[in-house]
Design a protein around this motif. Sequence first.
Motif, short mmCIF file in Angstrom:
data_model
loop_
_atom_site.label_atom_id
_atom_site.label_comp_id
_atom_site.label_asym_id
_atom_site.label_seq_id
_atom_site.Cartn_x
_atom_site.Cartn_y
_atom_site.Cartn_z
N ARG A 163 100.38 13.54 91.30
CA ARG A 163 100.35 12.27 92.00
C ARG A 163 99.71 11.18 91.16
NH1 ARG A 163 97.27 11.03 97.76
NH2 ARG A 163 97.25 8.78 97.49
N LEU A 166 101.98 10.16 88.34
CA LEU A 166 103.08 9.31 88.82
C LEU A 166 102.58 7.91 89.14
CD1 LEU A 166 104.90 11.95 91.04
CD2 LEU A 166 105.83 10.83 89.00
N ASP A 167 101.40 7.83 89.73
CA ASP A 167 100.83 6.51 90.01
C ASP A 167 100.59 5.75 88.70
OD1 ASP A 167 100.85 7.10 92.69
OD2 ASP A 167 98.69 7.44 92.85
N VAL A 169 102.22 5.86 85.88
CA VAL A 169 103.40 5.34 85.18
C VAL A 169 104.29 4.46 86.06
CG1 VAL A 169 103.50 7.28 83.56
CG2 VAL A 169 104.80 7.42 85.70
N CYS A 170 103.92 4.26 87.33
CA CYS A 170 104.89 3.71 88.27
C CYS A 170 105.30 2.27 87.98
CB CYS A 170 104.42 3.87 89.71
SG CYS A 170 103.03 2.83 90.13
N ASP A 171 104.50 1.53 87.23
CA ASP A 171 104.88 0.15 86.93
C ASP A 171 105.72 0.02 85.67
OD1 ASP A 171 103.64 -0.85 89.17
OD2 ASP A 171 101.72 -1.18 88.14
N ALA A 174 111.34 3.88 84.09
CA ALA A 174 111.44 5.34 84.03
C ALA A 174 112.02 5.81 82.70
CB ALA A 174 112.28 5.86 85.20
N GLN A 195 105.05 15.91 95.68
CA GLN A 195 104.94 15.11 94.45
C GLN A 195 106.06 15.43 93.46
OE1 GLN A 195 102.99 12.47 94.13
NE2 GLN A 195 102.18 12.87 96.17
N ARG A 198 108.94 13.50 94.82
CA ARG A 198 108.72 12.09 94.47
C ARG A 198 109.04 11.85 92.99
NH1 ARG A 198 102.78 9.41 93.57
NH2 ARG A 198 103.55 7.52 92.57
N ALA A 199 108.58 12.72 92.14
CA ALA A 199 108.82 12.56 90.70
C ALA A 199 110.31 12.52 90.41
CB ALA A 199 108.15 13.70 89.93
N GLU A 202 111.89 9.28 91.70
CA GLU A 202 111.52 8.14 90.85
C GLU A 202 112.03 8.31 89.41
OE1 GLU A 202 107.26 7.66 91.40
OE2 GLU A 202 107.51 7.17 93.53
N ARG A 204 111.23 10.54 87.10
CA ARG A 204 110.09 10.64 86.19
C ARG A 204 109.88 12.01 85.54
NH1 ARG A 204 108.30 5.42 85.03
NH2 ARG A 204 108.28 4.20 86.95
#
Lengths: 284, 284
Positions: A163, A166-167, A169-171, A174, A195, A198-199, A202, A204
Amino acid sequence: MNPRLSLNQATIKHADLATALSLTAEAGITSIGLWREPVAEVGLGRAATMVSDSGLRVSSLCRGGFFTASDPAERARALDQNRRAIDEIATLAEAGAPGSAPVLVLVAGGLPAGDRDLASARARAAEAVGDLAADAAGAGVVLAVEPMHPIYAADRGVVSTLREALDLVCDLPAKVAGVVVDTFHVWWDPTLPAQISRAGAEGRIASYQVGDWITPFPGDALLSRGLMGDGHVDFASITRLVLDAGYTGDVEVEIFNQELWDADPAQVVARVVKAFDETVAGQL
Amino acid sequence: MNPRLSLNQATIKHADLATALSLTAEAGITSIGLWREPVAEVGLGRAATMVSDSGLRVSSLCRGGFFTASDPAERARALDQNRRAIDEIATLAEAGAPGSAPVLVLVAGGLPAGDRDLASARARAAEAVGDLAADAAGAGVVLAVEPMHPIYAADRGVVSTLREALDLVCDLPAKVAGVVVDTFHVWWDPTLPAQISRAGAEGRIASYQVGDWITPFPGDALLSRGLMGDGHVDFASITRLVLDAGYTGDVEVEIFNQELWDADPAQVVARVVKAFDETVAGQL
């Protein structure tokens, strides 16, 4: 031989690049995860030729990162090292067979000596990934942040959960920044299914690595990984989560283990193939 | 001497109950965290008298739990053991000085041998706490679920994070079920501030224990804790979080460390007092 198996070079740490490439190919494995040190031993140009001649795919380069220093000069040196690593994986993935992945694995680094401010160290790691994003984009490289087991939070990797990675790299796009899912590091996480989904959603998941958690815990925290099947990790379930999340890349076997390092590397490769077949390949 | 310092008996493991009580009182510490084994050595009735005579508060009893077995008979035995432990802490807290806390620390237990289904083991732990709730309520005891560092997820404690522990107890009354915040186990967690606040808001902080994370990691995973100040934990910040969350109880020093266990227990107590003073007491 499962076509998605990749041998991470650290599993046969004491083999040089030539040996690692030939043992991998001779075993029928079609992909390899490289490390910077054995590449540097022969030089990048020569390494690229050797990779090309091997016919293997390159699934990642280990590793960049270690950019939690608060000292500006030290931080600048770390970023410089990472820029070199970006160039290296760009060259090596280009030299590898089609399907090679220009993925640079990033280990955040630990707390600076005497520093107990974990949140700030984590923020510096996030900032460093941002600082490298343009270089990675220019080279067509994916920066893959590897969450590390909390046992390493103090001295090796302050990014502890998927988590958090991922937080972090989120900005960033990808195509430039993703995460590594390494079973050894994340198997214990109660939020893992969510997670991993989610990855995937996204876009990722840049790398999937497998290694087991064994008990009793070996004396050296760094050498505490086991071959798949020797420990407590449920590879079928985690592999299914990663596949369901849309991951289509190679699956790297990365195991730091003194007994494996002391053994004949050709035999270690054979054991890796067998363990992969018994625990992971059935899901692929 | 800070009045909220409590010495957890495990820190001077090889002292028997009489010695632990007298060393604690002689050092001017006013509270002690007890363990079941040294209590059993003298018998519960005699232990209660000794505690009463000592004038000390009892801050908790370690430990119940270990209820992840899938075998029904083994599970029943574990619940029976926990019911005894509930009676023990009820008696001991009653015997302790005013301000004693009828808190039973629960360690979930690990995966059964050969079982890799962590989610199911966690579900069984949750179910077991629910099964014990009526007994705890009847005895006026708080079941305190201790999230353990993920290094123990396989073989000792499948509840790995504060969030998970809070989710586990959330359907039970706060008077009956809470959590332990132990710095050694949770210091690395990026969600720690949010989860400590939540724990406070939900009235769930039943115990606050302190111990440090030291590196290099000692050979034995069980004996890897250090005196506060010897490692990487930011005690000022975490203690402030716990206090801001409304915790008003004793602060237990619980350290499993071979060097401390081998030392003269009176000197260990003195070192605990000094370390507590330097790292935690300033926040209290």
